[in-house]
Design an enzyme around this catalytic site. Structure first.
Site, PDB file in Angstrom:
ATOM      1  N   CYS A  87       0.837  -1.201   0.000  1.00  0.00           N
ATOM      2  CA  CYS A  87       0.000   0.000   0.000  1.00  0.00           C
ATOM      3  C   CYS A  87       0.879   1.262   0.000  1.00  0.00           C
ATOM      4  O   CYS A  87       1.520   1.529  -0.997  1.00  0.00           O
ATOM      5  CB  CYS A  87      -0.983  -0.069   1.163  1.00  0.00           C
ATOM      6  SG  CYS A  87      -2.458   0.900   0.855  1.00  0.00           S
ATOM      7  N   HIS A 184      -3.146  -4.985   1.797  1.00  0.00           N
ATOM      8  CA  HIS A 184      -2.413  -5.247   3.052  1.00  0.00           C
ATOM      9  C   HIS A 184      -2.286  -6.751   3.313  1.00  0.00           C
ATOM     10  O   HIS A 184      -3.135  -7.327   3.990  1.00  0.00           O
ATOM     11  CB  HIS A 184      -3.163  -4.609   4.228  1.00  0.00           C
ATOM     12  CG  HIS A 184      -3.043  -3.117   4.282  1.00  0.00           C
ATOM     13  ND1 HIS A 184      -2.269  -2.457   5.215  1.00  0.00           N
ATOM     14  CD2 HIS A 184      -3.592  -2.155   3.507  1.00  0.00           C
ATOM     15  CE1 HIS A 184      -2.343  -1.154   5.016  1.00  0.00           C
ATOM     16  NE2 HIS A 184      -3.150  -0.936   3.994  1.00  0.00           N
ATOM     17  N   GLU A 186      -0.492  -8.322   5.311  1.00  0.00           N
ATOM     18  CA  GLU A 186      -0.274  -8.647   6.731  1.00  0.00           C
ATOM     19  C   GLU A 186      -1.604  -8.866   7.452  1.00  0.00           C
ATOM     20  O   GLU A 186      -1.634  -9.338   8.580  1.00  0.00           O
ATOM     21  CB  GLU A 186       0.559  -7.537   7.403  1.00  0.00           C
ATOM     22  CG  GLU A 186      -0.157  -6.218   7.671  1.00  0.00           C
ATOM     23  CD  GLU A 186      -0.352  -5.346   6.431  1.00  0.00           C
ATOM     24  OE1 GLU A 186      -0.080  -5.820   5.306  1.00  0.00           O
ATOM     25  OE2 GLU A 186      -0.788  -4.195   6.600  1.00  0.00           O
TER      26      GLU A 186
END
Ligand code: GLN
Length: 207
Positions: A87, A184, A186
């Site tokens: 991002c 994202h 994660e």
């Protein structure tokens, strides 16, 4: 010591989630190593791979510049250190960046990934959303991709491999040692992209 050290830049953004996902990926791969947050040139010098998280790219760029780390990060990437930008992190890596509303803004970039990125590309209506995507070249399907005020990649150079697309546009790309995602990873639950970075870190270390 053969431990693989993954650094997550902590100028700004969602550092903790990347530390956790990296540690989980190392564990799943059975690789000795650790994930640490890094900010200073001395800290950045010591890692085998780097993650630049999501957040706000203008702030991140300014802080990286003032801590004298921006140039070192650029150099280390050009020397082959693996890096994943997610991002805002992808925006930092891109060579060409503009904002959907305010256009080109003078912002500090690392500028190594041959893509043009449009910031805040989904506008107000769809600022944040999640969807399941496939990463065919990694053999991964149903990867939860979370988009938060996400950019889009509007153009990618010939050396850039597209790992996934959404509505025609690339959302995950790879250029040698550089991985970039507009979402994202994660927050996915899957550590497939963190594992890809760790594999690259192992290969880089073996050189
Ligand atoms: N909109 C942010 C930027 O342009 C990126 C958002 C994010 O990283 N989640 O820097």
């Amino acid at each position: 010591m053969n431990r693989i050290i993954i650094g997550v830049t902590s100028f700004q953004g969602d550092v903790e989630e990347h530390l956790l996902a990296s540690k989980m990926a190392l564990g799943r791969m059975g690789i000795e190593g650790d994930a640490v947050s890094v900010k200073t040139p001395e800290e950045i010098e010591r890692v085998d791979a780097l993650i630049i998280p999501g957040g706000e790219s203008t702030v991140m760029g300014r802080l990286a510049f003032f801590s004298k780390s921006l140039e070192l990060i650029r150099q280390r990437i050009l020397e082959g250190m693996p890096v994943m930008g997610t991002c805002a992190g992808l925006i930092m890596l891109a060579k060409r960046v503009y904002d959907r509303v305010v256009g080109e803004k003078k912002q500090q970039l690392i500028g190594v990934l041959d893509v043009t990125v449009e910031r805040n590309s989904y506008g107000r209506q769809r600022e944040s959303f999640e969807t399941l995507i496939d990463l065919p070249s990694l053999g991964v399907s149903g990867f939860k991709a979370v988009f938060i005020r996400a950019p889009t990649i509007v153009e990618a150079g010939p050396q850039v491999e597209v790992l996934a697309r959404l509505a025609e546009r690339p959302i995950a790309v790879m250029q040698d040692n550089i991985i970039g995602t507009t979402f994202h990873p994660e927050l996915s639950g899957s550590t497939a992209l963190h594992e890809l970075l760790i594999k690259k870190a192992q290969a880089f270390r073996a050189k």
